[in-house]
Scaffold this motif. Sequence first.
Motif, PDB file in Angstrom:
ATOM      1  N   VAL A 141       0.862  -1.187   0.000  1.00 44.33           N
ATOM      2  CA  VAL A 141       0.000   0.000   0.000  1.00 44.33           C
ATOM      3  C   VAL A 141       0.896   1.234   0.000  1.00 44.33           C
ATOM      4  N   TRP A 142       0.586   2.189  -0.864  1.00 44.08           N
ATOM      5  CA  TRP A 142       1.314   3.467  -0.829  1.00 44.08           C
ATOM      6  C   TRP A 142       0.472   4.473  -0.059  1.00 44.08           C
ATOM      7  N   ARG A 143       1.029   4.998   1.032  1.00 45.13           N
ATOM      8  CA  ARG A 143       0.322   5.981   1.852  1.00 45.13           C
ATOM      9  C   ARG A 143       0.977   7.338   1.599  1.00 45.13           C
ATOM     10  N   CYS A 144       0.289   8.176   0.866  1.00 46.69           N
ATOM     11  CA  CYS A 144       0.859   9.484   0.531  1.00 46.69           C
ATOM     12  C   CYS A 144       0.244  10.549   1.445  1.00 46.69           C
ATOM     13  N   HIS A 145       1.093  11.272   2.152  1.00 45.64           N
ATOM     14  CA  HIS A 145       0.597  12.240   3.142  1.00 45.64           C
ATOM     15  C   HIS A 145       0.607  13.670   2.610  1.00 45.64           C
ATOM     16  N   ILE A 146       1.152  13.875   1.411  1.00 45.61           N
ATOM     17  CA  ILE A 146       1.357  15.266   1.011  1.00 45.61           C
ATOM     18  C   ILE A 146       0.181  15.817   0.204  1.00 45.61           C
ATOM     19  N   ASP A 147       0.199  17.118   0.026  1.00 40.11           N
ATOM     20  CA  ASP A 147      -0.882  17.809  -0.676  1.00 40.11           C
ATOM     21  C   ASP A 147      -0.694  17.604  -2.174  1.00 40.11           C
ATOM     22  N   LEU A 148      -1.531  16.775  -2.746  1.00 39.31           N
ATOM     23  CA  LEU A 148      -1.393  16.434  -4.170  1.00 39.31           C
ATOM     24  C   LEU A 148      -2.403  17.179  -5.023  1.00 39.31           C
ATOM     25  N   SER A 149      -2.849  18.351  -4.539  1.00 40.27           N
ATOM     26  CA  SER A 149      -3.912  19.025  -5.289  1.00 40.27           C
ATOM     27  C   SER A 149      -3.427  19.554  -6.638  1.00 40.27           C
ATOM     28  N   ASN A 150      -2.107  19.762  -6.773  1.00 41.74           N
ATOM     29  CA  ASN A 150      -1.619  20.299  -8.045  1.00 41.74           C
ATOM     30  C   ASN A 150      -0.184  19.829  -8.307  1.00 41.74           C
ATOM     31  N   PRO A 151      -0.002  18.508  -8.460  1.00 43.25           N
ATOM     32  CA  PRO A 151       1.374  18.004  -8.572  1.00 43.25           C
ATOM     33  C   PRO A 151       2.044  18.387  -9.875  1.00 43.25           C
ATOM     34  N   ASN A 152       3.342  18.549  -9.826  1.00 38.97           N
ATOM     35  CA  ASN A 152       4.135  18.755 -11.041  1.00 38.97           C
ATOM     36  C   ASN A 152       3.921  17.531 -11.939  1.00 38.97           C
ATOM     37  N   ARG A 153       3.421  17.779 -13.139  1.00 41.14           N
ATOM     38  CA  ARG A 153       2.962  16.673 -13.980  1.00 41.14           C
ATOM     39  C   ARG A 153       4.099  15.765 -14.431  1.00 41.14           C
ATOM     40  N   ASP A 154       5.267  16.346 -14.760  1.00 43.58           N
ATOM     41  CA  ASP A 154       6.368  15.503 -15.243  1.00 43.58           C
ATOM     42  C   ASP A 154       6.784  14.512 -14.169  1.00 43.58           C
ATOM     43  N   LEU A 155       6.927  15.020 -12.968  1.00 46.37           N
ATOM     44  CA  LEU A 155       7.355  14.136 -11.888  1.00 46.37           C
ATOM     45  C   LEU A 155       6.255  13.113 -11.581  1.00 46.37           C
ATOM     46  N   TRP A 156       5.021  13.607 -11.570  1.00 45.34           N
ATOM     47  CA  TRP A 156       3.919  12.678 -11.284  1.00 45.34           C
ATOM     48  C   TRP A 156       3.909  11.545 -12.321  1.00 45.34           C
ATOM     49  N   ASN A 157       4.099  11.906 -13.568  1.00 41.23           N
ATOM     50  CA  ASN A 157       4.077  10.881 -14.626  1.00 41.23           C
ATOM     51  C   ASN A 157       5.207   9.868 -14.468  1.00 41.23           C
ATOM     52  N   TYR A 158       6.327  10.329 -13.929  1.00 39.10           N
ATOM     53  CA  TYR A 158       7.429   9.393 -13.635  1.00 39.10           C
ATOM     54  C   TYR A 158       6.975   8.387 -12.555  1.00 39.10           C
ATOM     55  N   PHE A 159       6.225   8.907 -11.569  1.00 37.75           N
ATOM     56  CA  PHE A 159       5.839   8.042 -10.452  1.00 37.75           C
ATOM     57  C   PHE A 159       4.693   7.074 -10.792  1.00 37.75           C
ATOM     58  N   VAL A 160       3.816   7.480 -11.720  1.00 37.88           N
ATOM     59  CA  VAL A 160       2.590   6.690 -11.930  1.00 37.88           C
ATOM     60  C   VAL A 160       2.846   5.191 -12.136  1.00 37.88           C
ATOM     61  N   PRO A 161       3.740   4.780 -13.056  1.00 43.77           N
ATOM     62  CA  PRO A 161       3.914   3.328 -13.235  1.00 43.77           C
ATOM     63  C   PRO A 161       4.437   2.639 -11.976  1.00 43.77           C
ATOM     64  N   ILE A 162       5.138   3.374 -11.151  1.00 43.79           N
ATOM     65  CA  ILE A 162       5.622   2.767  -9.895  1.00 43.79           C
ATOM     66  C   ILE A 162       4.443   2.617  -8.930  1.00 43.79           C
ATOM     67  N   ILE A 163       3.658   3.685  -8.819  1.00 48.05           N
ATOM     68  CA  ILE A 163       2.506   3.633  -7.900  1.00 48.05           C
ATOM     69  C   ILE A 163       1.554   2.516  -8.324  1.00 48.05           C
ATOM     70  N   GLU A 164       1.427   2.326  -9.639  1.00 46.86           N
ATOM     71  CA  GLU A 164       0.463   1.321 -10.111  1.00 46.86           C
ATOM     72  C   GLU A 164       0.925  -0.115  -9.854  1.00 46.86           C
ATOM     73  N   LYS A 165       2.151  -0.284  -9.389  1.00 45.65           N
ATOM     74  CA  LYS A 165       2.575  -1.620  -8.936  1.00 45.65           C
ATOM     75  C   LYS A 165       1.975  -1.946  -7.566  1.00 45.65           C
ATOM     76  N   TYR A 166       1.547  -0.908  -6.870  1.00 47.50           N
ATOM     77  CA  TYR A 166       0.958  -1.112  -5.534  1.00 47.50           C
ATOM     78  C   TYR A 166      -0.470  -1.651  -5.683  1.00 47.50           C
ATOM     79  N   ASP A 167      -0.988  -2.149  -4.560  1.00 49.02           N
ATOM     80  CA  ASP A 167      -2.340  -2.710  -4.605  1.00 49.02           C
ATOM     81  C   ASP A 167      -3.389  -1.690  -4.199  1.00 49.02           C
ATOM     82  N   ALA A 168      -2.953  -0.618  -3.568  1.00 49.69           N
ATOM     83  CA  ALA A 168      -3.880   0.475  -3.222  1.00 49.69           C
ATOM     84  C   ALA A 168      -3.063   1.702  -2.855  1.00 49.69           C
ATOM     85  N   ALA A 169      -3.692   2.850  -3.003  1.00 43.75           N
ATOM     86  CA  ALA A 169      -3.058   4.101  -2.553  1.00 43.75           C
ATOM     87  C   ALA A 169      -3.974   4.736  -1.517  1.00 43.75           C
ATOM     88  N   VAL A 170      -3.372   5.265  -0.466  1.00 44.52           N
ATOM     89  CA  VAL A 170      -4.151   5.966   0.560  1.00 44.52           C
ATOM     90  C   VAL A 170      -3.719   7.429   0.563  1.00 44.52           C
TER      91      VAL A 170
END
Length: 433
Positions: A141-170
């Motif tokens: 499970v990925w537990r993200c505590h930070i304010d993701l209301s307006n993430p930098n898109r390039d960095l977010w896109n780098y993270f997405v395939p990694i996050i999608e290896k998880y079974d859930a995000a909180v």
Amino acid sequence: MEYIPIRVQDYAPFVGDQTVERILAKAEPLRGLHVINFNSTYYGGGVAELLSSMTILMNGLSIKTGWRVIQGSPDFFGITKKMHNALQGMGFKFSRIKRNIYESVIAENSIRNHLDHDFVIVHDPQPLPLIRHYKKKSPWVWRCHIDLSNPNRDLWNYFVPIIEKYDAAVFSIPEYAQKLNIPQVFFLPAIDPFTTKNRLLTDREMDERLCHYNIPTDLPLVVQVSRFDPWKDPKGVIKAFKLARKEVDCTLVLLGNFASDDPEGAEIYESLVKSREERILILPNGDDTALVNTLQRRAAVVLQKSIREGFGLTVTEAMWKGTPVIGGNVGGIRYQIRDGETGFLVSSIEEAAARIVQLVKDRKLREEMGRKARAVVAEKFLLTRYVEQYLDLFNSFEPHFELKGIFDRQTAFPANDSFPDPVLKCPPAMKSR
Ligand code: UDP
């Protein structure tokens, strides 16, 4: 003195026997479960604060819950702090060198950490790629505590395939939901009322702390307790205080500490020191938790003038102590303060100044708001609710790590018309995005 760990049963005077019984029943099928948490610092900041209390409560429920901190060079934490900032909306250039350092440090951590757990919970972006290095044998499970209301898109896109290896995000609140092909759930953080930071202190204990740091008490105290971090807007706090002082007499205390995964802290602190005046105290002694407690209790007003805020435990802590909080109208703060009722939400320095003046002048208003603020925390933001949400999450995983039924099992969270409803579940539209 014999150490006796706090257990869920100790919360009965605050949350009632029924809640305690319900939590014990939910924990029963999970007895012996082995859970590991990863984050990037043992102290400083809300994540460490939550983990330190939560792991103890979970173990008291016979859920063997551990906590490991990833190791990294100053280089690594310099990069991850920039990532943290970028996920909260700042610019970021993820050069090849930075990416190499980031990914290598995580790979090294995976070599050192042998995992054979029933659940792996990874907190925030720093340790996020750990998952790449393991053959998954249990839910992650990925537990993200930070304010993701307006993430930098390039960095977010780098993270997405990694996050999608998880079974859930909180995430902390529904506004942080993202386009992901894994289930997303929302847990608002909570506080432990038994710690030195939050328990009742005697007047003598508080006087002693204030005296120790030469904090004058002849005028009302206006306080902000925060890591030295640009998102907490310490400069805005000083400006608001100076405006307010034109109308009311008071003393500002900006108390901060430094987290081991936040190399920006020292620089921000240095930049603030020149603003010190007789009535503007800037103290780097925020690791003294009895001092944090004292200031949150003795303040006429607590500020948390954040520009971005994942949740803002400092708001909860002050509200629990019956102190009215003026909070930035952002992120998780909006889920805690009901504007004009249990505190004030502000969007500018001028507004913050006006609310300081109003509260400093009006003791009755402070008392009334403080009373209501404490009641909100008792009802919604004590750690038993957070622990119960984790139990719901653990109980909801099916074989093959599919997350099912959490939406039925979640404890209802009292909603309120004038308050954003902290939906604890994934809005259906989000699941399939
Ligand atoms: N804190 C502290 N001393 C300080 C500053 C912060 O003990 O000088 C604690 C604060 O009491 C709270 C946590 O660190 O428990 C900060 O959590 P929050 O969610 O407010 O912000 P974060 O630092 O995680 O962004």
